[in-house]
Each structure stands twice: as structure tokens, then as C-alpha cells.
Design a protein around this motif. Structure first.
Motif, PDB file in Angstrom:
ATOM      1  N   LEU A  83     -11.225 -10.537  16.470  1.00  0.00           N
ATOM      2  CA  LEU A  83     -10.789  -9.547  15.491  1.00  0.00           C
ATOM      3  C   LEU A  83      -9.268  -9.456  15.419  1.00  0.00           C
ATOM      4  O   LEU A  83      -8.698  -9.273  14.335  1.00  0.00           O
ATOM      5  CB  LEU A  83     -11.389  -8.183  15.833  1.00  0.00           C
ATOM      6  CG  LEU A  83     -12.911  -8.088  15.675  1.00  0.00           C
ATOM      7  CD1 LEU A  83     -13.410  -6.728  16.142  1.00  0.00           C
ATOM      8  CD2 LEU A  83     -13.309  -8.323  14.228  1.00  0.00           C
ATOM      9  N   ALA A  84      -8.589  -9.595  16.572  1.00  0.00           N
ATOM     10  CA  ALA A  84      -7.127  -9.557  16.559  1.00  0.00           C
ATOM     11  C   ALA A  84      -6.571 -10.716  15.737  1.00  0.00           C
ATOM     12  O   ALA A  84      -5.635 -10.545  14.941  1.00  0.00           O
ATOM     13  CB  ALA A  84      -6.585  -9.617  17.988  1.00  0.00           C
ATOM     14  N   PHE A  85      -7.160 -11.901  15.915  1.00  0.00           N
ATOM     15  CA  PHE A  85      -6.728 -13.060  15.137  1.00  0.00           C
ATOM     16  C   PHE A  85      -6.960 -12.802  13.650  1.00  0.00           C
ATOM     17  O   PHE A  85      -6.106 -13.109  12.811  1.00  0.00           O
ATOM     18  CB  PHE A  85      -7.499 -14.311  15.581  1.00  0.00           C
ATOM     19  CG  PHE A  85      -6.821 -15.599  15.238  1.00  0.00           C
ATOM     20  CD1 PHE A  85      -6.215 -16.367  16.220  1.00  0.00           C
ATOM     21  CD2 PHE A  85      -6.790 -16.056  13.933  1.00  0.00           C
ATOM     22  CE1 PHE A  85      -5.580 -17.569  15.905  1.00  0.00           C
ATOM     23  CE2 PHE A  85      -6.171 -17.250  13.595  1.00  0.00           C
ATOM     24  CZ  PHE A  85      -5.558 -18.009  14.586  1.00  0.00           C
ATOM     25  N   ALA A  86      -8.116 -12.209  13.327  1.00  0.00           N
ATOM     26  CA  ALA A  86      -8.449 -11.951  11.925  1.00  0.00           C
ATOM     27  C   ALA A  86      -7.474 -10.958  11.290  1.00  0.00           C
ATOM     28  O   ALA A  86      -7.065 -11.119  10.141  1.00  0.00           O
ATOM     29  CB  ALA A  86      -9.878 -11.427  11.819  1.00  0.00           C
ATOM     30  N   VAL A  87      -7.102  -9.911  12.054  1.00  0.00           N
ATOM     31  CA  VAL A  87      -6.189  -8.894  11.526  1.00  0.00           C
ATOM     32  C   VAL A  87      -4.819  -9.499  11.210  1.00  0.00           C
ATOM     33  O   VAL A  87      -4.259  -9.270  10.125  1.00  0.00           O
ATOM     34  CB  VAL A  87      -6.038  -7.735  12.533  1.00  0.00           C
ATOM     35  CG1 VAL A  87      -4.887  -6.825  12.143  1.00  0.00           C
ATOM     36  CG2 VAL A  87      -7.333  -6.931  12.612  1.00  0.00           C
TER      37      VAL A  87
ATOM     38  N   ARG B 265      -2.895 -10.102   7.571  1.00  0.00           N
ATOM     39  CA  ARG B 265      -1.537  -9.639   7.267  1.00  0.00           C
ATOM     40  C   ARG B 265      -0.669 -10.759   6.727  1.00  0.00           C
ATOM     41  O   ARG B 265       0.259 -10.533   5.956  1.00  0.00           O
ATOM     42  CB  ARG B 265      -0.895  -9.053   8.528  1.00  0.00           C
ATOM     43  CG  ARG B 265      -1.442  -7.692   8.926  1.00  0.00           C
ATOM     44  CD  ARG B 265      -0.798  -7.186  10.184  1.00  0.00           C
ATOM     45  NE  ARG B 265       0.651  -7.133  10.081  1.00  0.00           N
ATOM     46  CZ  ARG B 265       1.464  -6.855  11.091  1.00  0.00           C
ATOM     47  NH1 ARG B 265       0.959  -6.609  12.289  1.00  0.00           N
ATOM     48  NH2 ARG B 265       2.765  -6.825  10.919  1.00  0.00           N
ATOM     49  N   ARG B 266      -0.995 -11.987   7.120  1.00  0.00           N
ATOM     50  CA  ARG B 266      -0.234 -13.149   6.657  1.00  0.00           C
ATOM     51  C   ARG B 266      -0.836 -13.758   5.395  1.00  0.00           C
ATOM     52  O   ARG B 266      -0.427 -14.833   4.973  1.00  0.00           O
ATOM     53  CB  ARG B 266      -0.164 -14.194   7.770  1.00  0.00           C
ATOM     54  CG  ARG B 266       0.711 -13.749   8.943  1.00  0.00           C
ATOM     55  CD  ARG B 266       0.680 -14.734  10.098  1.00  0.00           C
ATOM     56  NE  ARG B 266       1.626 -14.338  11.131  1.00  0.00           N
ATOM     57  CZ  ARG B 266       2.663 -15.072  11.528  1.00  0.00           C
ATOM     58  NH1 ARG B 266       2.878 -16.256  10.985  1.00  0.00           N
ATOM     59  NH2 ARG B 266       3.471 -14.645  12.469  1.00  0.00           N
ATOM     60  N   GLY B 267      -1.845 -13.076   4.844  1.00  0.00           N
ATOM     61  CA  GLY B 267      -2.407 -13.537   3.580  1.00  0.00           C
ATOM     62  C   GLY B 267      -3.536 -14.527   3.709  1.00  0.00           C
ATOM     63  O   GLY B 267      -3.954 -15.127   2.720  1.00  0.00           O
ATOM     64  N   VAL B 268      -4.062 -14.720   4.934  1.00  0.00           N
ATOM     65  CA  VAL B 268      -5.204 -15.620   5.126  1.00  0.00           C
ATOM     66  C   VAL B 268      -6.383 -14.738   5.475  1.00  0.00           C
ATOM     67  O   VAL B 268      -6.670 -14.498   6.643  1.00  0.00           O
ATOM     68  CB  VAL B 268      -4.945 -16.639   6.254  1.00  0.00           C
ATOM     69  CG1 VAL B 268      -6.088 -17.648   6.317  1.00  0.00           C
ATOM     70  CG2 VAL B 268      -3.623 -17.343   6.037  1.00  0.00           C
ATOM     71  N   ALA B 269      -7.076 -14.233   4.452  1.00  0.00           N
ATOM     72  CA  ALA B 269      -8.082 -13.205   4.673  1.00  0.00           C
ATOM     73  C   ALA B 269      -9.498 -13.724   4.765  1.00  0.00           C
ATOM     74  O   ALA B 269     -10.398 -13.005   5.157  1.00  0.00           O
ATOM     75  CB  ALA B 269      -8.009 -12.164   3.543  1.00  0.00           C
TER      76      ALA B 269
ATOM     77  N   GLY C 136     -14.848 -19.436   2.246  1.00  0.00           N
ATOM     78  CA  GLY C 136     -14.928 -18.182   1.505  1.00  0.00           C
ATOM     79  C   GLY C 136     -16.209 -17.399   1.708  1.00  0.00           C
ATOM     80  O   GLY C 136     -16.612 -16.612   0.868  1.00  0.00           O
ATOM     81  N   LYS C 137     -16.890 -17.581   2.845  1.00  0.00           N
ATOM     82  CA  LYS C 137     -18.159 -16.924   3.079  1.00  0.00           C
ATOM     83  C   LYS C 137     -18.035 -15.671   3.930  1.00  0.00           C
ATOM     84  O   LYS C 137     -19.023 -15.006   4.192  1.00  0.00           O
ATOM     85  CB  LYS C 137     -19.145 -17.905   3.740  1.00  0.00           C
ATOM     86  CG  LYS C 137     -19.536 -19.055   2.826  1.00  0.00           C
ATOM     87  CD  LYS C 137     -20.584 -19.935   3.470  1.00  0.00           C
ATOM     88  CE  LYS C 137     -21.025 -21.047   2.524  1.00  0.00           C
ATOM     89  NZ  LYS C 137     -22.079 -21.902   3.112  1.00  0.00           N
ATOM     90  N   LYS C 138     -16.830 -15.366   4.395  1.00  0.00           N
ATOM     91  CA  LYS C 138     -16.624 -14.178   5.208  1.00  0.00           C
ATOM     92  C   LYS C 138     -15.626 -13.266   4.516  1.00  0.00           C
ATOM     93  O   LYS C 138     -14.792 -13.704   3.724  1.00  0.00           O
ATOM     94  CB  LYS C 138     -16.090 -14.566   6.597  1.00  0.00           C
ATOM     95  CG  LYS C 138     -17.046 -15.410   7.439  1.00  0.00           C
ATOM     96  CD  LYS C 138     -18.224 -14.589   7.916  1.00  0.00           C
ATOM     97  CE  LYS C 138     -19.120 -15.424   8.832  1.00  0.00           C
ATOM     98  NZ  LYS C 138     -20.279 -14.659   9.312  1.00  0.00           N
ATOM     99  N   SER C 139     -15.705 -11.957   4.858  1.00  0.00           N
ATOM    100  CA  SER C 139     -14.754 -11.002   4.303  1.00  0.00           C
ATOM    101  C   SER C 139     -13.507 -10.918   5.166  1.00  0.00           C
ATOM    102  O   SER C 139     -12.679 -10.043   4.989  1.00  0.00           O
ATOM    103  CB  SER C 139     -15.409  -9.614   4.194  1.00  0.00           C
ATOM    104  OG  SER C 139     -15.876  -9.194   5.452  1.00  0.00           O
ATOM    105  N   PHE C 140     -13.365 -11.842   6.120  1.00  0.00           N
ATOM    106  CA  PHE C 140     -12.215 -11.872   7.012  1.00  0.00           C
ATOM    107  C   PHE C 140     -11.995 -13.315   7.450  1.00  0.00           C
ATOM    108  O   PHE C 140     -12.841 -14.181   7.255  1.00  0.00           O
ATOM    109  CB  PHE C 140     -12.447 -10.975   8.235  1.00  0.00           C
ATOM    110  CG  PHE C 140     -13.773 -11.215   8.902  1.00  0.00           C
ATOM    111  CD1 PHE C 140     -13.930 -12.220   9.851  1.00  0.00           C
ATOM    112  CD2 PHE C 140     -14.874 -10.451   8.559  1.00  0.00           C
ATOM    113  CE1 PHE C 140     -15.152 -12.456  10.452  1.00  0.00           C
ATOM    114  CE2 PHE C 140     -16.111 -10.689   9.161  1.00  0.00           C
ATOM    115  CZ  PHE C 140     -16.239 -11.685  10.102  1.00  0.00           C
TER     116      PHE C 140
END
Length: 210
Positions: free
Chosen positions: A126-130, A134-138, A143-147
């Protein structure tokens, strides 16, 4: 590690189920909640040493976890759906070893270690995802995840294999928990190292403000 190859194989099957549920008017969030309830009941069954029942409900929970994502993509993924998916998965994964400890208190130490290892993999994930968001890689590459999906040595598929094994061989719980927990910590170390490499430089927007 094997999540992506498995998803390529089972996604067509899950898409068929999702399409039928969509025609019935069932939402992705409803499937997510239903799957979580199945997981909770599974843990109750395991805590009472009904391991076969628990395994069946765990598999139902994981089926729902796959279908809800496919169903969400038919409509449109939502922030609420992504939030519920992450929270319920985190609770479910930690509840399973806790249930085994309730069934037999002698398993408490390996159960605690396994939950501890899940904190490491989940926290680093989750820390990596957050930071990635923030860096625009969401999102993940497909494209199958919301993160942003950070891969690792031990992921969802491997965790389910572990749960299947401990349900089929509860007498081997301690050995399996120590082994899988150790592999989870390798995943955490890998993700921490990847984060150090990926995030050691300031993000472009941050550098513009300096």
C-alpha cells in the motif's frame, strides 16, 4: 508472483460470471460485501475446527474477490469499490491465521508470525501504491486495478495456496505458517528495496517547486 499468469487464464471465466450478475442488476460492491461475509463465516468455521467448511467458504470468498473486479470494469471502477476491496481483503487475510489460533491455542505463535508477515507485505504494497499514485502512476499496467499494483514473490495466489494447504493439513499449520511467513518477509524486503530505487529521486512536480 503467479497472479498475472493465473489471471490471464481465469479472467475469461470470471468475466462470464460478472456479465450474468450485471444483467441481474447486482453491483460490484454487493459482491465485495458478500465475499467478505463468506470469509468471516469461513473463519468462524475454522475456529471451530470445521476446516473443510472453512476451505469451501474461503474459495467462495476468493471467487467473489475476482468477480467483483470484473463486474466493476463492466460499469466503471469506483474509489469506494477499491477502498472496500483493500480493507476487506486485509481483514480476511489476517483473520484466517487468527481463526486457526482460536481453534488450537498452541498455534498462536506461528499464527502471530504469519499475521506479522501480512502486515509487512500489505504495508509495503500500500505504501508503494500511495507514492506511485502521488507520482501519477495510479493503475497497474493492464488497468485492472484502482491503484498501482506492486508485484512480489508472495502475492494473492500464493496466499490462497497457503490457506488451502493449512485447511487440508491443519496439523501442519505451524510449519506452513513459519515457511510462508518467511517468504512473505522476502517479498517485503524486495518491495522496500524497489521503493528505495524507485522513489529516491524527487518526483518531477516536487523538483519544479524547489
Amino acid at each position: 508472483m503467479i497472479d498475472q499468469p493465473i489471471r490471464q487464464w481465469i479472467d475469461p471465466f470470471l468475466d462470464v460470471i460478472a456479465a450474468r450478475l450485471h444483467r441481474m442488476g447486482i453491483t460490484a460492491n454487493a459482491v465485495t460485501v458478500g465475499g467478505f461475509i463468506s470469509g468471516v463465516v469461513a473463519c468462524v468455521a475454522i475456529s471451530q475446527s470445521f476446516y473443510t467448511v472453512g476451505l469451501s467458504l474461503i474459495l467462495l470468498n476468493r471467487l467473489a474477490d475476482g468477480v467483483d473486479g470484473c463486474l466493476a470494469r463492466i460499469r466503471k471502477p469506483t474509489d469506494l469499490g477499491g477502498f472496500l476491496d483493500i480493507v476487506f481483503d486485509t481483514l480476511f487475510y489476517s483473520a484466517v491465521p487468527f481463526a486457526f489460533a482460536l481453534a488450537d491455542p498452541s498455534r498462536s505463535l506461528p499464527a502471530c508470525f504469519l499475521i506479522f508477515s501480512f502486515v509487512g507485505t500489505g504495508g509495503s504494497f500500500l505504501a508503494f501504491a500511495v507514492i506511485a499514485a502521488r507520482r501519477g502512476v495510479a493503475r497497474d499496467p493492464e488497468g485492472k486495478k484502482s491503484f498501482f499494483y506492486s508485484v512480489g514473490l508472495m502475492e494473492g495466489a500464493e496466499t490462497i495456496v497457503c490457506f488451502i494447504l493449512i485447511c487440508l493439513m491443519p496439523h501442519r499449520f505451524a510449519a506452513l505458517a513459519w515457511t510462508f511467513g518467511s517468504l512473505c518477509w522476502l517479498t517485503t524486503i524486495i518491495r522496500i528495496a524497489a521503493g528505495v530505487v524507485a522513489f529516491r529521486e524527487a518526483a518531477p512536480e516536487a523538483m519544479e517547486r524547489i
